[in-house]
Design an enzyme around this catalytic site. Structure first.
Site, PDB file in Angstrom:
ATOM      1  N   CYS A   1       3.082  -2.147  -6.416  1.00 17.27           N
ATOM      2  CA  CYS A   1       2.343  -2.347  -5.164  1.00 17.27           C
ATOM      3  C   CYS A   1       1.713  -3.729  -5.026  1.00 17.27           C
ATOM      4  O   CYS A   1       2.057  -4.491  -4.125  1.00 17.27           O
ATOM      5  CB  CYS A   1       1.244  -1.297  -5.044  1.00 17.27           C
ATOM      6  SG  CYS A   1       1.827   0.414  -5.110  1.00 17.27           S
TER       7      CYS A   1
ATOM      8  N   HIS B   1      -4.894  -3.052  -1.443  1.00 20.45           N
ATOM      9  CA  HIS B   1      -4.505  -3.110  -2.859  1.00 20.45           C
ATOM     10  C   HIS B   1      -4.310  -4.544  -3.370  1.00 20.45           C
ATOM     11  O   HIS B   1      -3.418  -4.806  -4.181  1.00 20.45           O
ATOM     12  CB  HIS B   1      -3.237  -2.279  -3.113  1.00 20.45           C
ATOM     13  CG  HIS B   1      -3.141  -1.815  -4.541  1.00 20.45           C
ATOM     14  ND1 HIS B   1      -2.018  -1.219  -5.071  1.00 20.45           N
ATOM     15  CD2 HIS B   1      -4.049  -1.890  -5.554  1.00 20.45           C
ATOM     16  CE1 HIS B   1      -2.224  -0.934  -6.339  1.00 20.45           C
ATOM     17  NE2 HIS B   1      -3.452  -1.323  -6.652  1.00 20.45           N
TER      18      HIS B   1
END
Length: 572
Positions: free
Chosen positions: A94, A150
Protein backbone atom coordinates in the site's frame (compact mmCIF):
# COMPACT_ATOMS: atom_id res chain seq x y z
CA UNK A 1 -32.71 9.27 8.26
CA UNK A 2 -31.80 5.65 7.63
CA UNK A 3 -29.44 5.52 4.64
CA UNK A 4 -29.66 2.75 2.07
CA UNK A 5 -27.41 1.75 -0.78
CA UNK A 6 -29.86 1.29 -3.63
CA UNK A 7 -29.07 -1.44 -6.22
CA UNK A 8 -28.34 -0.17 -9.70
CA UNK A 9 -31.33 -1.99 -11.17
CA UNK A 10 -33.67 0.27 -9.22
CA UNK A 11 -32.27 3.55 -10.47
CA UNK A 12 -34.15 3.47 -13.81
CA UNK A 13 -32.39 6.46 -15.27
CA UNK A 14 -31.64 8.30 -12.05
CA UNK A 15 -28.15 8.43 -10.58
CA UNK A 16 -29.05 7.61 -7.04
CA UNK A 17 -32.03 8.03 -4.79
CA UNK A 18 -32.41 10.75 -2.20
CA UNK A 19 -30.82 8.43 0.35
CA UNK A 20 -27.41 8.96 -1.28
CA UNK A 21 -27.20 12.64 -0.37
CA UNK A 22 -24.75 13.74 2.29
CA UNK A 23 -26.74 16.61 3.75
CA UNK A 24 -29.40 17.46 1.19
CA UNK A 25 -31.58 15.72 -1.40
CA UNK A 26 -30.68 15.72 -5.09
CA UNK A 27 -33.16 18.45 -6.08
CA UNK A 28 -31.66 20.77 -3.46
CA UNK A 29 -28.19 19.92 -4.72
CA UNK A 30 -29.26 20.80 -8.27
CA UNK A 31 -30.70 24.16 -7.20
CA UNK A 32 -27.58 25.02 -5.23
CA UNK A 33 -25.40 23.87 -8.12
CA UNK A 34 -27.16 26.17 -10.58
CA UNK A 35 -26.79 29.11 -8.20
CA UNK A 36 -23.08 28.41 -7.77
CA UNK A 37 -22.39 28.07 -11.48
CA UNK A 38 -23.88 31.42 -12.39
CA UNK A 39 -23.80 32.21 -16.09
CA UNK A 40 -23.84 29.01 -18.12
CA UNK A 41 -22.14 30.88 -20.96
CA UNK A 42 -18.99 31.34 -18.89
CA UNK A 43 -16.01 29.99 -20.76
CA UNK A 44 -15.16 26.46 -19.65
CA UNK A 45 -11.58 25.66 -18.66
CA UNK A 46 -9.46 23.86 -21.25
CA UNK A 47 -7.87 21.84 -18.47
CA UNK A 48 -9.47 18.43 -18.01
CA UNK A 49 -11.00 17.30 -14.77
CA UNK A 50 -9.03 14.39 -13.34
CA UNK A 51 -10.58 11.58 -11.31
CA UNK A 52 -8.05 9.05 -10.03
CA UNK A 53 -9.64 5.93 -8.53
CA UNK A 54 -7.21 3.79 -6.52
CA UNK A 55 -8.61 0.53 -5.16
CA UNK A 56 -6.95 -1.62 -2.54
CA UNK A 57 -5.72 -5.21 -3.00
CA UNK A 58 -7.74 -5.99 -6.14
CA UNK A 59 -6.03 -8.93 -7.81
CA UNK A 60 -5.14 -9.16 -11.49
CA UNK A 61 -7.90 -11.70 -12.10
CA UNK A 62 -10.51 -9.93 -9.96
CA UNK A 63 -12.13 -8.00 -12.79
CA UNK A 64 -14.52 -9.37 -15.37
CA UNK A 65 -12.45 -8.53 -18.44
CA UNK A 66 -9.56 -10.62 -17.09
CA UNK A 67 -11.77 -13.70 -17.01
CA UNK A 68 -12.99 -13.47 -13.41
CA UNK A 69 -16.15 -15.10 -12.14
CA UNK A 70 -16.73 -11.84 -10.26
CA UNK A 71 -19.22 -9.63 -12.08
CA UNK A 72 -17.86 -6.14 -12.78
CA UNK A 73 -20.09 -4.71 -15.55
CA UNK A 74 -19.17 -1.08 -14.84
CA UNK A 75 -15.42 -1.66 -14.84
CA UNK A 76 -15.70 -3.87 -17.92
CA UNK A 77 -17.64 -1.19 -19.81
CA UNK A 78 -15.43 1.72 -18.77
CA UNK A 79 -12.31 -0.23 -19.69
CA UNK A 80 -13.77 -1.43 -23.00
CA UNK A 81 -14.71 2.13 -23.99
CA UNK A 82 -11.34 3.48 -22.83
CA UNK A 83 -7.81 2.07 -22.89
CA UNK A 84 -6.90 -1.06 -20.93
CA UNK A 85 -3.39 -0.96 -19.47
CA UNK A 86 -2.10 -4.48 -19.98
CA UNK A 87 1.55 -3.89 -19.16
CA UNK A 88 0.94 -1.78 -16.07
CA UNK A 89 2.92 -2.03 -12.83
CA UNK A 90 2.55 -0.78 -9.27
CA UNK A 91 4.32 -1.65 -6.02
CA UNK A 92 3.54 -4.79 -3.99
CA UNK A 93 2.25 -2.92 -0.91
CA UNK A 94 0.00 0.00 0.00
CA UNK A 95 2.32 2.78 1.18
CA UNK A 96 4.97 2.27 -1.53
CA UNK A 97 2.41 2.50 -4.35
CA UNK A 98 0.76 5.57 -2.85
CA UNK A 99 4.09 7.29 -2.26
CA UNK A 100 5.12 6.76 -5.88
CA UNK A 101 1.76 7.98 -7.18
CA UNK A 102 2.01 11.14 -5.08
CA UNK A 103 5.64 11.96 -5.94
CA UNK A 104 6.48 10.29 -9.28
CA UNK A 105 9.60 8.97 -7.55
CA UNK A 106 10.89 5.50 -6.72
CA UNK A 107 10.99 4.34 -3.11
CA UNK A 108 14.79 4.46 -3.07
CA UNK A 109 14.51 8.22 -3.62
CA UNK A 110 12.02 8.88 -0.80
CA UNK A 111 13.44 6.54 1.87
CA UNK A 112 10.36 4.30 1.90
CA UNK A 113 12.10 1.19 0.57
CA UNK A 114 11.08 -1.08 3.42
CA UNK A 115 7.61 -2.41 4.16
CA UNK A 116 4.74 0.04 4.81
CA UNK A 117 4.29 3.09 7.04
CA UNK A 118 2.97 1.69 10.31
CA UNK A 119 0.37 3.48 12.42
CA UNK A 120 2.74 3.57 15.41
CA UNK A 121 5.79 4.88 13.56
CA UNK A 122 6.85 8.54 13.54
CA UNK A 123 7.15 8.38 9.78
CA UNK A 124 5.45 9.79 6.70
CA UNK A 125 6.03 10.68 3.07
CA UNK A 126 9.04 13.03 3.46
CA UNK A 127 7.91 16.64 3.44
CA UNK A 128 10.58 17.77 0.98
CA UNK A 129 8.81 15.81 -1.77
CA UNK A 130 6.44 17.86 -3.94
CA UNK A 131 3.16 15.99 -4.41
CA UNK A 132 0.82 15.52 -7.35
CA UNK A 133 -2.02 17.59 -5.78
CA UNK A 134 0.43 20.39 -4.99
CA UNK A 135 1.46 20.61 -8.64
CA UNK A 136 -2.14 20.48 -9.85
CA UNK A 137 -3.12 23.11 -7.31
CA UNK A 138 -0.39 25.35 -8.69
CA UNK A 139 -1.96 24.80 -12.13
CA UNK A 140 -5.29 26.11 -10.86
CA UNK A 141 -7.04 22.90 -9.82
CA UNK A 142 -9.42 22.40 -6.94
CA UNK A 143 -7.96 19.32 -5.22
CA UNK A 144 -9.92 16.83 -3.12
CA UNK A 145 -9.10 13.51 -1.52
CA UNK A 146 -11.63 10.93 -0.39
CA UNK A 147 -10.52 7.63 1.12
CA UNK A 148 -7.38 5.93 2.39
CA UNK A 149 -4.19 7.95 2.92
CA UNK A 150 -1.65 5.51 4.44
CA UNK A 151 1.28 7.87 3.94
CA UNK A 152 1.84 8.74 7.57
CA UNK A 153 0.29 11.15 10.07
CA UNK A 154 2.59 11.38 13.07
CA UNK A 155 2.59 15.17 12.81
CA UNK A 156 0.11 17.55 11.22
CA UNK A 157 2.46 18.48 8.43
CA UNK A 158 2.05 14.93 7.09
CA UNK A 159 -1.75 15.10 6.70
CA UNK A 160 -3.37 15.21 3.22
CA UNK A 161 -4.54 18.81 3.69
CA UNK A 162 -0.91 19.80 4.27
CA UNK A 163 0.28 17.92 1.20
CA UNK A 164 -1.78 19.67 -1.46
CA UNK A 165 -5.41 18.68 -0.96
CA UNK A 166 -8.00 21.40 -0.36
CA UNK A 167 -10.24 18.88 1.39
CA UNK A 168 -9.84 15.41 2.85
CA UNK A 169 -12.40 12.89 4.02
CA UNK A 170 -11.31 9.37 4.88
CA UNK A 171 -8.88 7.27 6.89
CA UNK A 172 -5.23 7.75 7.76
CA UNK A 173 -4.29 4.12 8.39
CA UNK A 174 -3.89 1.14 6.08
CA UNK A 175 -7.04 -0.74 7.07
CA UNK A 176 -9.90 -0.84 9.57
CA UNK A 177 -13.47 -1.88 10.17
CA UNK A 178 -15.70 -0.93 7.23
CA UNK A 179 -18.59 0.09 9.51
CA UNK A 180 -17.14 1.32 12.82
CA UNK A 181 -13.94 2.78 11.32
CA UNK A 182 -11.91 1.48 14.23
CA UNK A 183 -8.51 -0.17 13.90
CA UNK A 184 -6.39 -2.08 16.41
CA UNK A 185 -2.63 -2.33 16.04
CA UNK A 186 -2.30 -4.66 19.02
CA UNK A 187 -3.62 -5.13 22.57
CA UNK A 188 -4.55 -1.77 24.03
CA UNK A 189 -3.73 0.02 20.76
CA UNK A 190 -7.17 0.62 19.26
CA UNK A 191 -8.64 3.82 17.92
CA UNK A 192 -11.06 5.59 15.62
CA UNK A 193 -9.91 6.40 12.09
CA UNK A 194 -12.27 8.62 10.13
CA UNK A 195 -11.27 12.19 9.33
CA UNK A 196 -12.82 15.32 7.88
CA UNK A 197 -9.96 17.68 7.11
CA UNK A 198 -7.57 17.53 10.07
CA UNK A 199 -10.05 16.45 12.74
CA UNK A 200 -11.84 13.22 13.61
CA UNK A 201 -15.18 13.04 11.78
CA UNK A 202 -17.30 11.75 14.65
CA UNK A 203 -20.38 13.60 13.37
CA UNK A 204 -20.03 11.98 9.92
CA UNK A 205 -19.96 8.46 11.31
CA UNK A 206 -23.38 6.86 10.98
CA UNK A 207 -22.19 3.29 10.62
CA UNK A 208 -22.42 3.41 6.83
CA UNK A 209 -20.40 0.85 4.89
CA UNK A 210 -17.11 2.40 3.81
CA UNK A 211 -17.48 1.94 0.04
CA UNK A 212 -20.88 3.63 0.08
CA UNK A 213 -19.80 6.37 2.47
CA UNK A 214 -16.76 7.34 0.37
CA UNK A 215 -18.74 7.33 -2.87
CA UNK A 216 -21.44 9.48 -1.32
CA UNK A 217 -18.79 11.99 -0.22
CA UNK A 218 -17.17 12.03 -3.67
CA UNK A 219 -20.53 12.71 -5.32
CA UNK A 220 -21.19 15.57 -2.90
CA UNK A 221 -17.89 17.16 -3.96
CA UNK A 222 -18.92 16.91 -7.60
CA UNK A 223 -22.32 18.39 -6.83
CA UNK A 224 -20.91 21.39 -5.02
CA UNK A 225 -18.21 22.37 -7.49
CA UNK A 226 -18.66 24.30 -10.73
CA UNK A 227 -16.91 22.30 -13.49
CA UNK A 228 -17.01 25.28 -15.87
CA UNK A 229 -15.25 27.62 -13.49
CA UNK A 230 -12.31 25.55 -12.26
CA UNK A 231 -10.76 22.17 -13.12
CA UNK A 232 -11.12 19.53 -10.43
CA UNK A 233 -8.76 16.81 -9.24
CA UNK A 234 -10.52 14.11 -7.25
CA UNK A 235 -8.38 11.37 -5.72
CA UNK A 236 -10.77 8.61 -4.63
CA UNK A 237 -8.79 5.97 -2.74
CA UNK A 238 -11.19 3.23 -1.71
CA UNK A 239 -10.60 1.04 1.32
CA UNK A 240 -12.13 -1.80 -0.68
CA UNK A 241 -11.27 -4.55 -1.24
CA UNK A 242 -8.66 -4.80 1.53
CA UNK A 243 -9.35 -7.06 4.50
CA UNK A 244 -11.29 -7.31 6.78
CA UNK A 245 -13.79 -9.06 4.52
CA UNK A 246 -16.98 -7.15 5.27
CA UNK A 247 -19.89 -6.42 2.94
CA UNK A 248 -23.67 -5.88 3.13
CA UNK A 249 -25.50 -9.21 3.02
CA UNK A 250 -27.45 -8.45 -0.16
CA UNK A 251 -24.24 -8.54 -2.20
CA UNK A 252 -23.42 -11.99 -0.87
CA UNK A 253 -26.60 -13.36 -2.44
CA UNK A 254 -25.07 -12.90 -5.87
CA UNK A 255 -22.30 -15.33 -5.04
CA UNK A 256 -24.00 -17.95 -2.90
CA UNK A 257 -22.73 -20.55 -5.36
CA UNK A 258 -19.14 -19.94 -4.23
CA UNK A 259 -18.50 -22.31 -1.29
CA UNK A 260 -15.19 -20.71 -0.26
CA UNK A 261 -16.37 -18.09 2.22
CA UNK A 262 -13.36 -15.79 1.79
CA UNK A 263 -13.74 -15.76 -1.97
CA UNK A 264 -17.51 -15.26 -1.70
CA UNK A 265 -17.16 -12.23 0.58
CA UNK A 266 -14.36 -10.82 -1.53
CA UNK A 267 -16.40 -11.19 -4.72
CA UNK A 268 -19.33 -9.43 -3.06
CA UNK A 269 -17.05 -6.56 -2.01
CA UNK A 270 -15.82 -6.17 -5.59
CA UNK A 271 -19.43 -6.08 -6.85
CA UNK A 272 -20.29 -3.36 -4.34
CA UNK A 273 -17.23 -1.42 -5.50
CA UNK A 274 -18.27 -1.82 -9.14
CA UNK A 275 -21.73 -0.44 -8.34
CA UNK A 276 -20.16 2.51 -6.50
CA UNK A 277 -18.12 3.45 -9.55
CA UNK A 278 -21.27 3.21 -11.67
CA UNK A 279 -22.90 5.77 -9.40
CA UNK A 280 -19.81 7.99 -9.52
CA UNK A 281 -19.72 7.88 -13.32
CA UNK A 282 -23.39 8.84 -13.55
CA UNK A 283 -22.71 11.76 -11.22
CA UNK A 284 -19.89 12.95 -13.48
CA UNK A 285 -22.40 13.06 -16.33
CA UNK A 286 -25.20 14.60 -14.30
CA UNK A 287 -23.09 17.49 -13.03
CA UNK A 288 -21.40 18.36 -16.31
CA UNK A 289 -17.91 16.92 -15.83
CA UNK A 290 -17.86 13.84 -18.01
CA UNK A 291 -17.10 15.26 -21.45
CA UNK A 292 -13.95 16.93 -20.14
CA UNK A 293 -12.81 14.33 -17.61
CA UNK A 294 -9.99 11.79 -17.51
CA UNK A 295 -10.76 8.81 -15.26
CA UNK A 296 -7.82 6.64 -14.19
CA UNK A 297 -8.54 3.33 -12.46
CA UNK A 298 -5.79 1.40 -10.69
CA UNK A 299 -5.23 -1.20 -8.01
CA UNK A 300 -2.45 -0.41 -5.53
CA UNK A 301 -0.94 -3.91 -5.55
CA UNK A 302 -1.76 -7.53 -6.29
CA UNK A 303 -4.44 -9.54 -4.56
CA UNK A 304 -4.04 -11.43 -1.29
CA UNK A 305 -5.23 -15.06 -1.78
CA UNK A 306 -5.58 -15.53 1.99
CA UNK A 307 -8.22 -12.79 1.87
CA UNK A 308 -10.06 -14.08 -1.21
CA UNK A 309 -8.10 -12.28 -3.95
CA UNK A 310 -6.77 -13.90 -7.12
CA UNK A 311 -3.87 -13.06 -9.40
CA UNK A 312 -4.17 -16.21 -11.51
CA UNK A 313 -2.40 -17.08 -13.75
CA UNK A 314 0.33 -14.73 -12.49
CA UNK A 315 2.85 -15.98 -9.96
CA UNK A 316 2.85 -14.79 -6.35
CA UNK A 317 0.65 -12.42 -4.40
CA UNK A 318 0.49 -9.08 -2.66
CA UNK A 319 3.75 -8.15 -0.88
CA UNK A 320 5.87 -10.13 -3.38
CA UNK A 321 7.93 -9.00 -6.36
CA UNK A 322 6.54 -11.75 -8.56
CA UNK A 323 4.15 -10.51 -11.23
CA UNK A 324 1.13 -11.32 -9.06
CA UNK A 325 2.26 -8.72 -6.54
CA UNK A 326 3.12 -5.87 -8.91
CA UNK A 327 1.23 -6.24 -12.19
CA UNK A 328 -2.04 -4.42 -11.68
CA UNK A 329 -5.53 -3.94 -13.02
CA UNK A 330 -5.60 -0.52 -14.64
CA UNK A 331 -7.35 1.48 -17.35
CA UNK A 332 -8.03 5.03 -18.53
CA UNK A 333 -11.52 6.13 -19.54
CA UNK A 334 -12.15 9.52 -21.13
CA UNK A 335 -13.86 11.19 -24.08
CA UNK A 336 -10.51 12.95 -24.55
CA UNK A 337 -8.70 9.76 -25.58
CA UNK A 338 -7.75 9.61 -29.25
CA UNK A 339 -7.85 5.82 -29.63
CA UNK A 340 -10.71 4.47 -27.56
CA UNK A 341 -11.56 0.80 -27.15
CA UNK A 342 -7.92 -0.28 -27.30
CA UNK A 343 -5.27 -2.00 -25.20
CA UNK A 344 -2.03 -0.29 -24.24
CA UNK A 345 0.74 -2.89 -24.07
CA UNK A 346 3.47 -0.31 -23.56
CA UNK A 347 5.27 -0.34 -20.24
CA UNK A 348 3.52 1.92 -17.71
CA UNK A 349 4.37 2.36 -14.02
CA UNK A 350 2.54 4.07 -11.18
CA UNK A 351 5.25 6.78 -11.00
CA UNK A 352 4.22 7.82 -14.52
CA UNK A 353 0.91 9.32 -13.37
CA UNK A 354 2.65 12.29 -11.76
CA UNK A 355 4.23 13.76 -14.92
CA UNK A 356 1.40 12.51 -17.12
CA UNK A 357 -1.39 14.17 -15.14
CA UNK A 358 0.54 17.36 -14.35
CA UNK A 359 1.31 17.83 -18.04
CA UNK A 360 -2.27 16.99 -18.99
CA UNK A 361 -3.43 19.58 -16.45
CA UNK A 362 -1.17 22.21 -18.03
CA UNK A 363 1.09 22.31 -14.99
CA UNK A 364 4.86 22.67 -14.94
CA UNK A 365 7.49 20.02 -14.25
CA UNK A 366 10.62 21.52 -12.77
CA UNK A 367 13.93 19.74 -13.21
CA UNK A 368 14.60 19.75 -9.48
CA UNK A 369 11.69 17.34 -8.96
CA UNK A 370 14.06 14.50 -10.01
CA UNK A 371 11.17 12.40 -11.27
CA UNK A 372 11.42 8.70 -12.05
CA UNK A 373 8.10 8.76 -13.92
CA UNK A 374 7.47 9.55 -17.59
CA UNK A 375 4.67 11.32 -19.42
CA UNK A 376 2.89 8.34 -21.02
CA UNK A 377 -0.27 10.10 -22.24
CA UNK A 378 0.57 9.72 -25.94
CA UNK A 379 1.37 6.04 -25.42
CA UNK A 380 -2.02 5.55 -23.75
CA UNK A 381 -4.17 7.85 -25.87
CA UNK A 382 -2.59 7.46 -29.30
CA UNK A 383 -0.82 4.12 -29.09
CA UNK A 384 2.64 5.59 -29.51
CA UNK A 385 5.71 3.88 -28.00
CA UNK A 386 6.14 4.46 -24.28
CA UNK A 387 9.16 6.52 -23.23
CA UNK A 388 9.57 4.05 -20.36
CA UNK A 389 12.01 1.21 -21.03
CA UNK A 390 12.71 -0.01 -17.50
CA UNK A 391 11.25 -0.14 -13.98
CA UNK A 392 13.08 -0.36 -10.70
CA UNK A 393 10.57 -2.39 -8.72
CA UNK A 394 12.60 -1.78 -5.54
CA UNK A 395 15.82 -2.24 -3.60
CA UNK A 396 15.21 -3.03 0.09
CA UNK A 397 18.57 -3.02 1.94
CA UNK A 398 16.92 -4.00 5.23
CA UNK A 399 15.36 -7.21 3.91
CA UNK A 400 18.41 -9.47 3.47
CA UNK A 401 17.12 -12.97 4.20
CA UNK A 402 18.38 -15.00 1.26
CA UNK A 403 20.48 -17.61 3.06
CA UNK A 404 22.79 -18.26 0.13
CA UNK A 405 22.83 -14.71 -1.18
CA UNK A 406 26.28 -13.24 -1.67
CA UNK A 407 28.47 -10.95 -3.75
CA UNK A 408 29.90 -14.04 -5.40
CA UNK A 409 26.47 -15.15 -6.56
CA UNK A 410 26.06 -11.64 -7.99
CA UNK A 411 29.31 -11.84 -9.98
CA UNK A 412 30.91 -9.34 -7.62
CA UNK A 413 28.51 -6.70 -8.86
CA UNK A 414 25.68 -7.09 -6.36
CA UNK A 415 24.95 -8.80 -3.05
CA UNK A 416 22.14 -11.18 -3.97
CA UNK A 417 21.06 -11.45 -0.33
CA UNK A 418 19.36 -8.06 -0.80
CA UNK A 419 15.72 -8.10 -1.85
CA UNK A 420 15.51 -6.28 -5.18
CA UNK A 421 13.72 -6.47 -8.53
CA UNK A 422 14.35 -4.74 -11.84
CA UNK A 423 12.68 -4.73 -15.26
CA UNK A 424 14.60 -3.69 -18.39
CA UNK A 425 12.82 -4.18 -21.70
CA UNK A 426 11.61 -7.78 -21.81
CA UNK A 427 13.89 -8.89 -18.97
CA UNK A 428 13.11 -9.08 -15.28
CA UNK A 429 15.67 -9.78 -12.56
CA UNK A 430 14.96 -10.66 -8.93
CA UNK A 431 17.44 -11.08 -6.07
CA UNK A 432 17.12 -12.04 -2.42
CA UNK A 433 13.77 -13.46 -1.31
CA UNK A 434 11.08 -12.08 -3.65
CA UNK A 435 8.24 -13.45 -1.51
CA UNK A 436 5.79 -16.33 -1.60
CA UNK A 437 6.23 -17.79 -5.05
CA UNK A 438 3.37 -20.16 -5.86
CA UNK A 439 0.85 -19.87 -8.66
CA UNK A 440 -2.41 -19.74 -6.74
CA UNK A 441 -5.31 -21.40 -8.58
CA UNK A 442 -8.82 -19.95 -8.31
CA UNK A 443 -10.50 -20.77 -5.01
CA UNK A 444 -14.07 -20.43 -6.20
CA UNK A 445 -14.98 -24.09 -6.04
CA UNK A 446 -13.36 -25.13 -2.78
CA UNK A 447 -14.50 -24.96 0.82
CA UNK A 448 -11.14 -26.03 2.19
CA UNK A 449 -8.60 -23.66 3.63
CA UNK A 450 -6.26 -22.41 0.97
CA UNK A 451 -3.11 -23.78 2.59
CA UNK A 452 -4.50 -27.31 2.98
CA UNK A 453 -5.85 -27.50 -0.55
CA UNK A 454 -2.63 -26.40 -2.14
CA UNK A 455 -0.24 -28.69 -0.39
CA UNK A 456 0.06 -31.19 -3.23
CA UNK A 457 -0.25 -28.54 -5.96
CA UNK A 458 2.51 -26.31 -4.66
CA UNK A 459 5.40 -25.63 -7.01
CA UNK A 460 8.56 -25.87 -4.96
CA UNK A 461 11.62 -23.77 -5.66
CA UNK A 462 15.14 -24.07 -4.40
CA UNK A 463 15.26 -22.21 -1.10
CA UNK A 464 18.99 -21.68 -1.52
CA UNK A 465 18.43 -19.68 -4.68
CA UNK A 466 18.98 -15.91 -4.59
CA UNK A 467 18.78 -14.76 -8.21
CA UNK A 468 16.24 -15.21 -11.04
CA UNK A 469 15.96 -13.98 -14.60
CA UNK A 470 12.81 -14.09 -16.75
CA UNK A 471 11.79 -12.96 -20.20
CA UNK A 472 8.50 -11.48 -19.04
CA UNK A 473 7.18 -10.86 -22.55
CA UNK A 474 7.64 -14.50 -23.57
CA UNK A 475 7.01 -15.92 -20.07
CA UNK A 476 4.62 -13.59 -18.19
CA UNK A 477 3.90 -16.33 -15.63
CA UNK A 478 7.56 -16.62 -14.57
CA UNK A 479 7.82 -20.37 -14.99
CA UNK A 480 11.23 -20.60 -16.71
CA UNK A 481 14.22 -19.14 -14.86
CA UNK A 482 16.88 -18.14 -17.40
CA UNK A 483 19.59 -16.90 -15.03
CA UNK A 484 21.91 -19.84 -15.78
CA UNK A 485 21.30 -19.72 -19.51
CA UNK A 486 21.99 -16.00 -19.96
CA UNK A 487 24.68 -14.96 -17.44
CA UNK A 488 25.66 -11.98 -19.61
CA UNK A 489 22.11 -10.58 -19.29
CA UNK A 490 22.25 -11.16 -15.54
CA UNK A 491 25.50 -9.19 -15.32
CA UNK A 492 24.03 -6.28 -17.27
CA UNK A 493 20.94 -6.24 -15.07
CA UNK A 494 23.03 -6.39 -11.89
CA UNK A 495 25.15 -3.51 -13.12
CA UNK A 496 21.99 -1.46 -13.72
CA UNK A 497 20.73 -2.38 -10.25
CA UNK A 498 23.99 -1.20 -8.71
CA UNK A 499 23.73 2.08 -10.62
CA UNK A 500 20.24 2.65 -9.23
CA UNK A 501 21.46 1.85 -5.74
CA UNK A 502 24.09 4.61 -5.89
CA UNK A 503 21.23 7.14 -6.06
CA UNK A 504 19.34 5.70 -3.05
CA UNK A 505 18.70 7.72 0.11
CA UNK A 506 18.75 6.19 3.63
CA UNK A 507 15.78 4.05 4.59
CA UNK A 508 13.11 5.67 6.76
CA UNK A 509 11.78 2.97 9.10
CA UNK A 510 11.80 4.31 12.68
CA UNK A 511 10.95 2.31 15.76
CA UNK A 512 7.48 2.28 17.30
CA UNK A 513 6.57 5.36 19.31
CA UNK A 514 4.32 4.57 22.28
CA UNK A 515 2.89 8.10 22.18
CA UNK A 516 1.03 7.06 19.03
CA UNK A 517 -1.47 5.10 21.14
CA UNK A 518 -4.98 6.51 20.57
CA UNK A 519 -5.67 6.36 24.31
CA UNK A 520 -3.41 9.42 24.60
CA UNK A 521 -5.29 11.21 21.81
CA UNK A 522 -8.97 11.02 22.73
CA UNK A 523 -9.40 7.53 21.30
CA UNK A 524 -8.40 8.65 17.80
CA UNK A 525 -5.51 7.69 15.55
CA UNK A 526 -3.93 11.02 14.76
CA UNK A 527 -0.87 13.28 14.98
CA UNK A 528 1.07 12.98 18.22
CA UNK A 529 4.44 14.48 17.27
CA UNK A 530 5.13 18.21 17.47
CA UNK A 531 5.87 19.93 14.18
CA UNK A 532 8.72 21.98 15.64
CA UNK A 533 11.11 21.87 18.54
CA UNK A 534 11.27 18.10 18.77
CA UNK A 535 14.10 15.89 17.65
CA UNK A 536 13.43 13.86 14.51
CA UNK A 537 13.15 10.09 15.05
CA UNK A 538 15.90 7.77 13.93
CA UNK A 539 15.30 6.92 10.29
CA UNK A 540 16.19 3.25 10.19
CA UNK A 541 15.87 0.21 12.42
CA UNK A 542 17.63 -3.11 12.12
CA UNK A 543 16.12 -5.97 10.07
CA UNK A 544 13.28 -7.48 12.03
CA UNK A 545 14.52 -11.06 12.03
CA UNK A 546 13.58 -11.36 15.69
CA UNK A 547 9.85 -11.29 14.99
CA UNK A 548 8.09 -14.36 16.31
CA UNK A 549 6.10 -16.77 14.18
CA UNK A 550 2.90 -15.70 15.97
CA UNK A 551 3.45 -12.05 15.04
CA UNK A 552 4.19 -12.96 11.43
CA UNK A 553 1.00 -14.99 11.20
CA UNK A 554 -1.07 -12.15 12.66
CA UNK A 555 0.40 -9.76 10.10
CA UNK A 556 -0.41 -12.17 7.34
CA UNK A 557 -4.02 -12.72 8.44
CA UNK A 558 -4.50 -8.94 8.62
CA UNK A 559 -3.21 -8.64 5.08
CA UNK A 560 -1.40 -5.47 6.08
CA UNK A 561 1.82 -6.51 4.51
CA UNK A 562 5.46 -6.19 5.05
CA UNK A 563 7.65 -8.76 3.34
CA UNK A 564 7.10 -11.07 6.30
CA UNK A 565 3.46 -11.60 5.41
CA UNK A 566 4.41 -13.35 2.19
CA UNK A 567 5.96 -16.21 4.13
CA UNK A 568 2.76 -16.97 5.95
CA UNK A 569 1.72 -20.03 3.97
CA UNK A 570 5.07 -21.70 4.65
CA UNK A 571 4.83 -20.68 8.30
CA UNK A 572 1.45 -22.35 8.59
Amino acid sequence: MFILWVPVSLFLGFIVSQTWSVQMPWDTWDAKLLRNRGNEFDKASSQPHIVFILVDDQGFRDVGYHGSEIKTPTLDRLAAEGVKLENYYVQPLCSPSRSQLMTGRYQIHTGLQHSIIRATQPNCLPLENVTLPQKLKQAGYSTHMVGKWHLGFYKRGCLPTKRGFDTFFGSLLGSGDYYSHYKCEGPGMCGYDLYEGEEAAWEQDRGLYSTMMLTRKAISILANHNPRKQPLFLYLAYQAVHSPLQVPDRYLERYKGIPNLHRRKYAAMVSCLDEAIHNLTLALKRYGYYDNTVIVYSSDNGGQPLAGGSNWPLRGSKATYWEGGIRAVGFVHSPLLVNKGTKCRSLVHITDWFPTLVTLGEGTLDEDLSLDGYDVWEAISEGRPSPRQDILHNIDPIYIRAKNGSWKAGYGLWNTAIRAALRVGNWKLLTGVPGYSDWVPPQTFSKQRLTNRWHNERVHWDRGKSIWLFNITADPYERVDLSQRYPHIVRKMLTRLAQFNKTAVPVRYPAKDLRSNPQYNGGVWGPWFKDTGEEQPSLMTQPQDHLSIDILLKECERGDGGPDSTCCLQLK
